[in-house]
Design a protein around this motif. Structure first.
Motif, PDB file in Angstrom:
ATOM      1  N   ASN A  18      24.808 -17.315 -22.351  1.00  0.00           N
ATOM      2  CA  ASN A  18      24.238 -18.400 -21.569  1.00  0.00           C
ATOM      3  C   ASN A  18      24.572 -18.179 -20.102  1.00  0.00           C
ATOM      4  N   HIS A  19      23.802 -18.799 -19.224  1.00  0.00           N
ATOM      5  CA  HIS A  19      23.962 -18.623 -17.785  1.00  0.00           C
ATOM      6  C   HIS A  19      25.322 -19.129 -17.310  1.00  0.00           C
ATOM      7  N   GLY A  20      25.918 -18.371 -16.424  1.00  0.00           N
ATOM      8  CA  GLY A  20      27.146 -18.792 -15.760  1.00  0.00           C
ATOM      9  C   GLY A  20      28.380 -18.644 -16.625  1.00  0.00           C
ATOM     10  N   GLY A  21      29.505 -18.641 -15.978  1.00  0.00           N
ATOM     11  CA  GLY A  21      30.776 -18.616 -16.688  1.00  0.00           C
ATOM     12  C   GLY A  21      31.290 -17.222 -16.999  1.00  0.00           C
ATOM     13  N   LYS A  22      32.478 -17.196 -17.543  1.00  0.00           N
ATOM     14  CA  LYS A  22      33.184 -15.954 -17.824  1.00  0.00           C
ATOM     15  C   LYS A  22      32.454 -15.075 -18.845  1.00  0.00           C
ATOM     16  N   VAL A  23      31.929 -15.662 -19.905  1.00  0.00           N
ATOM     17  CA  VAL A  23      31.254 -14.874 -20.936  1.00  0.00           C
ATOM     18  C   VAL A  23      30.012 -14.205 -20.353  1.00  0.00           C
ATOM     19  N   HIS A  24      29.228 -14.929 -19.551  1.00  0.00           N
ATOM     20  CA  HIS A  24      28.048 -14.344 -18.906  1.00  0.00           C
ATOM     21  C   HIS A  24      28.469 -13.199 -17.982  1.00  0.00           C
ATOM     22  N   ASP A  25      29.519 -13.403 -17.219  1.00  0.00           N
ATOM     23  CA  ASP A  25      29.989 -12.341 -16.328  1.00  0.00           C
ATOM     24  C   ASP A  25      30.373 -11.094 -17.119  1.00  0.00           C
ATOM     25  N   LEU A  26      31.086 -11.270 -18.212  1.00  0.00           N
ATOM     26  CA  LEU A  26      31.566 -10.125 -18.985  1.00  0.00           C
ATOM     27  C   LEU A  26      30.460  -9.418 -19.757  1.00  0.00           C
ATOM     28  N   LEU A  27      29.519 -10.166 -20.303  1.00  0.00           N
ATOM     29  CA  LEU A  27      28.470  -9.548 -21.125  1.00  0.00           C
ATOM     30  C   LEU A  27      27.236  -9.129 -20.333  1.00  0.00           C
ATOM     31  N   ASP A  28      26.929  -9.829 -19.265  1.00  0.00           N
ATOM     32  CA  ASP A  28      25.672  -9.584 -18.562  1.00  0.00           C
ATOM     33  C   ASP A  28      25.850  -9.113 -17.115  1.00  0.00           C
ATOM     34  N   GLY A  29      26.770  -9.702 -16.404  1.00  0.00           N
ATOM     35  CA  GLY A  29      26.908  -9.393 -14.981  1.00  0.00           C
ATOM     36  C   GLY A  29      27.675  -8.122 -14.675  1.00  0.00           C
ATOM     37  N   GLU A  30      28.919  -8.080 -15.077  1.00  0.00           N
ATOM     38  CA  GLU A  30      29.779  -6.952 -14.724  1.00  0.00           C
ATOM     39  C   GLU A  30      29.288  -5.608 -15.245  1.00  0.00           C
ATOM     40  N   PRO A  31      28.830  -5.496 -16.478  1.00  0.00           N
ATOM     41  CA  PRO A  31      28.362  -4.183 -16.935  1.00  0.00           C
ATOM     42  C   PRO A  31      27.137  -3.674 -16.181  1.00  0.00           C
ATOM     43  N   ALA A  32      26.352  -4.573 -15.597  1.00  0.00           N
ATOM     44  CA  ALA A  32      25.134  -4.173 -14.894  1.00  0.00           C
ATOM     45  C   ALA A  32      25.391  -3.809 -13.435  1.00  0.00           C
ATOM     46  N   THR A  33      26.639  -3.887 -13.006  1.00  0.00           N
ATOM     47  CA  THR A  33      26.968  -3.559 -11.628  1.00  0.00           C
ATOM     48  C   THR A  33      26.647  -2.100 -11.335  1.00  0.00           C
ATOM     49  N   ARG A  34      25.986  -1.877 -10.225  1.00  0.00           N
ATOM     50  CA  ARG A  34      25.580  -0.534  -9.823  1.00  0.00           C
ATOM     51  C   ARG A  34      26.783   0.417  -9.806  1.00  0.00           C
ATOM     52  N   GLY A  35      26.579   1.595 -10.383  1.00  0.00           N
ATOM     53  CA  GLY A  35      27.608   2.622 -10.365  1.00  0.00           C
ATOM     54  C   GLY A  35      28.651   2.519 -11.463  1.00  0.00           C
ATOM     55  N   ARG A  36      28.551   1.518 -12.335  1.00  0.00           N
ATOM     56  CA  ARG A  36      29.540   1.362 -13.419  1.00  0.00           C
ATOM     57  C   ARG A  36      29.259   2.299 -14.583  1.00  0.00           C
ATOM     58  N   ASN A  37      28.060   2.896 -14.600  1.00  0.00           N
ATOM     59  CA  ASN A  37      27.639   3.834 -15.644  1.00  0.00           C
ATOM     60  C   ASN A  37      27.499   3.198 -17.021  1.00  0.00           C
ATOM     61  N   PHE A  38      27.241   1.909 -17.066  1.00  0.00           N
ATOM     62  CA  PHE A  38      26.952   1.236 -18.331  1.00  0.00           C
ATOM     63  C   PHE A  38      25.447   1.061 -18.514  1.00  0.00           C
ATOM     64  N   GLU A  39      24.697   1.187 -17.439  1.00  0.00           N
ATOM     65  CA  GLU A  39      23.250   1.061 -17.503  1.00  0.00           C
ATOM     66  C   GLU A  39      22.655   2.445 -17.772  1.00  0.00           C
ATOM     67  N   PRO A  40      21.423   2.504 -18.257  1.00  0.00           N
ATOM     68  CA  PRO A  40      20.761   3.804 -18.389  1.00  0.00           C
ATOM     69  C   PRO A  40      20.737   4.519 -17.031  1.00  0.00           C
ATOM     70  N   TYR A  41      20.846   5.839 -17.060  1.00  0.00           N
ATOM     71  CA  TYR A  41      20.933   6.629 -15.830  1.00  0.00           C
ATOM     72  C   TYR A  41      19.811   6.298 -14.844  1.00  0.00           C
ATOM     73  N   LEU A  42      18.583   6.237 -15.315  1.00  0.00           N
ATOM     74  CA  LEU A  42      17.451   6.025 -14.415  1.00  0.00           C
ATOM     75  C   LEU A  42      17.567   4.701 -13.668  1.00  0.00           C
ATOM     76  N   ARG A  43      17.978   3.652 -14.347  1.00  0.00           N
ATOM     77  CA  ARG A  43      18.113   2.347 -13.667  1.00  0.00           C
ATOM     78  C   ARG A  43      19.272   2.381 -12.697  1.00  0.00           C
ATOM     79  N   ASP A  44      20.385   2.967 -13.091  1.00  0.00           N
ATOM     80  CA  ASP A  44      21.525   3.061 -12.193  1.00  0.00           C
ATOM     81  C   ASP A  44      21.149   3.869 -10.951  1.00  0.00           C
ATOM     82  N   TYR A  45      20.424   4.954 -11.128  1.00  0.00           N
ATOM     83  CA  TYR A  45      19.959   5.763 -10.005  1.00  0.00           C
ATOM     84  C   TYR A  45      19.057   4.923  -9.098  1.00  0.00           C
ATOM     85  N   ALA A  46      18.112   4.204  -9.692  1.00  0.00           N
ATOM     86  CA  ALA A  46      17.176   3.390  -8.901  1.00  0.00           C
ATOM     87  C   ALA A  46      17.926   2.340  -8.086  1.00  0.00           C
TER      88      ALA A  46
END
Length: 178
Positions: A146-174
């Motif tokens: 769900n939107h907002g809060g610690k669980v959203h940050d851990l599951l959706d926000g932080e892993p998608a941070t640029r350069g973390r290498n959790f996203e597919p290479y092409l998206r991280d590159y873009a």
């Protein structure tokens, strides 16, 4: 995904904590989970206005317009708008002409159908135009929490941070291009 990453030994606020989604496939899955809705909007050629009206008519709910900062990479006037359904799990991004921005628009221009019928998307970032890379960087998102809060940050926000290498290479590159 919530259950997959539940860690019972660690606790925050008296509840079991969540570890981040650290497998690239976890993030690829979010694009495929949202694809049927993206395909529907594209097939119906819905503009932002049409889409908002449809959601209101079909679901009886209004959409929301949260901050679109992470969906305006390389957009000088920051005019992309994020439209989310009431539960925040699926985000749609529209440009200032009310057209859908989606990584699928770019990927499908570079797809190959193999002899066995499977579809492969070209992962060579140099084969994509700057506009295609921008669409990949600013694409829609399917959220696990769900939107907002610690669980959203851990599951959706932080892993998608640029350069973390959790996203597919092409998206991280873009994302690194903007």
């Amino acid at each position: 995904m919530y259950a997959k990453y539940q860690v019972r030994q660690e606790r925050f606020f008296g509840r079991p904590s969540m570890s981040m989604l650290s497998d690239v496939i976890d993030h690829q899955l979010r694009y495929y989970l949202g694809k049927p809705m993206i395909d529907f909007v594209r097939k119906q050629q819905l503009t932002k206005s049409n889409f908002i009206g449809l959601i209101h008519d079909v679901c009886g709910r209004r959409v929301r317009y949260p901050d679109a900062q992470y969906h305006n990479r390389g957009v000088a006037d920051a005019s992309n708008i994020k439209v989310v359904l009431h539960d925040y799990h699926l985000e749609f991004i529209f440009d200032k002409q009310d057209h859908l921005i989606s990584l699928w628009n770019a990927l499908e221009q570079h797809q190959q159908i193999e002899d066995d019928g499977s579809v492969r998307f070209n992962q060579d970032a140099t084969q994509y135009t700057l506009l295609e890379l921008q669409a990949i960087a600013n694409t829609e998102s399917f959220n696990y929490a769900n939107h907002g809060g610690k669980v959203h940050d851990l599951l959706d926000g932080e892993p998608a941070t640029r350069g973390r290498n959790f996203e597919p290479y092409l998206r991280d590159y873009a994302k690194r291009q903007f």
